[in-house]
Scaffold this active site. Structure first.
Site, PDB file in Angstrom:
ATOM      1  N   CYS A   1      77.686  30.926  57.324  1.00 23.30           N
ATOM      2  CA  CYS A   1      77.586  30.538  55.613  1.00 23.30           C
ATOM      3  C   CYS A   1      78.563  29.151  55.561  1.00 23.30           C
ATOM      4  CB  CYS A   1      78.014  31.491  54.927  1.00 23.30           C
ATOM      5  SG  CYS A   1      80.087  32.069  55.139  1.00 23.30           S
TER       6      CYS A   1
ATOM      7  N   ASP B   1      72.104  29.391  51.075  1.00 19.27           N
ATOM      8  CA  ASP B   1      73.166  29.802  51.918  1.00 19.27           C
ATOM      9  C   ASP B   1      72.538  30.574  53.531  1.00 19.27           C
ATOM     10  OD1 ASP B   1      71.788  32.298  50.719  1.00 19.27           O
ATOM     11  OD2 ASP B   1      73.859  33.199  51.206  1.00 19.27           O
TER      12      ASP B   1
ATOM     13  N   HIS C   1      82.286  35.048  52.157  1.00 16.54           N
ATOM     14  CA  HIS C   1      80.618  34.333  52.138  1.00 16.54           C
ATOM     15  C   HIS C   1      80.980  33.367  50.973  1.00 16.54           C
ATOM     16  CE1 HIS C   1      76.673  33.750  52.915  1.00 16.54           C
ATOM     17  NE2 HIS C   1      76.458  33.817  51.863  1.00 16.54           N
TER      18      HIS C   1
END
Length: 164
Positions: free
Chosen positions: A70, A134, A122
């Site tokens: 991420c 993402d 994240h």
């Protein structure tokens, strides 16, 4: 020549000088305003770079361009698109960039997820209309920010972008 005659001949000349000076100043201000807005990096460049990687597979610790995690994805996209270096991990990206509130989030801002701002796990890039792009277990995808499996803990602005 009398003082009165000189004075009356000088008036149109001074008026012309004043008008030319005003015009030059107005053009200069307009050019500066245009330069200021074009000096900002474009959101479209950031978004275009991010979209290029849709479908790229997720690998923990990967920083691209063939695999991403991420934060490797957000770091890569900002560096590649506008030359902006941001920290490597999601937690460090949150700590190292300007915080923005949910009500002031803009396209290109980063959105963080986890248990708290001290437990970020994240990060994704906000693209508008409640969506983000993402890199996660399904690879690089576009998805809703507010999904049952995500807990939003904050937003930040890595760069001030232009939206022209």
């Amino acid at each position: 020549m009398s003082h009165r005659l000189i004075k009356s001949a000088l008036k149109p000349f001074l008026l012309l000088v004043a008008l030319v000076s005003f015009s030059v100043t107005a053009v200069s201000f307009a050019q500066q305003a245009n330069a200021d807005s074009s000096d900002k990096p474009q959101y479209s460049a950031v978004y275009k770079e991010a979209k290029k990687h849709l479908g790229t597979s997720y690998v923990y610790g990967a920083t691209g361009p063939t695999h991403f995690d991420c934060s490797g994805f957000t770091k890569y996209v900002y560096k590649k698109s506008i030359g902006k270096a941001i920290p490597r991990t999601a937690q460090a990206q949150y700590r190292g960039t300007k915080k923005v509130s949910k009500s002031h989030v803009k396209k290109g801002d980063l959105v963080y997820f986890g248990s708290s701002t001290f437990g970020i796990s994240h990060v994704g890039m906000y693209i508008g209309n409640g969506k983000m792009i993402d890199s996660q277990n399904r690879g690089v995808v576009t998805e809703k920010v507010y999904a049952p499996w995500w807990h939003v803990v904050g937003f930040s602005r890595p760069a001030t972008l232009s939206y022209d």
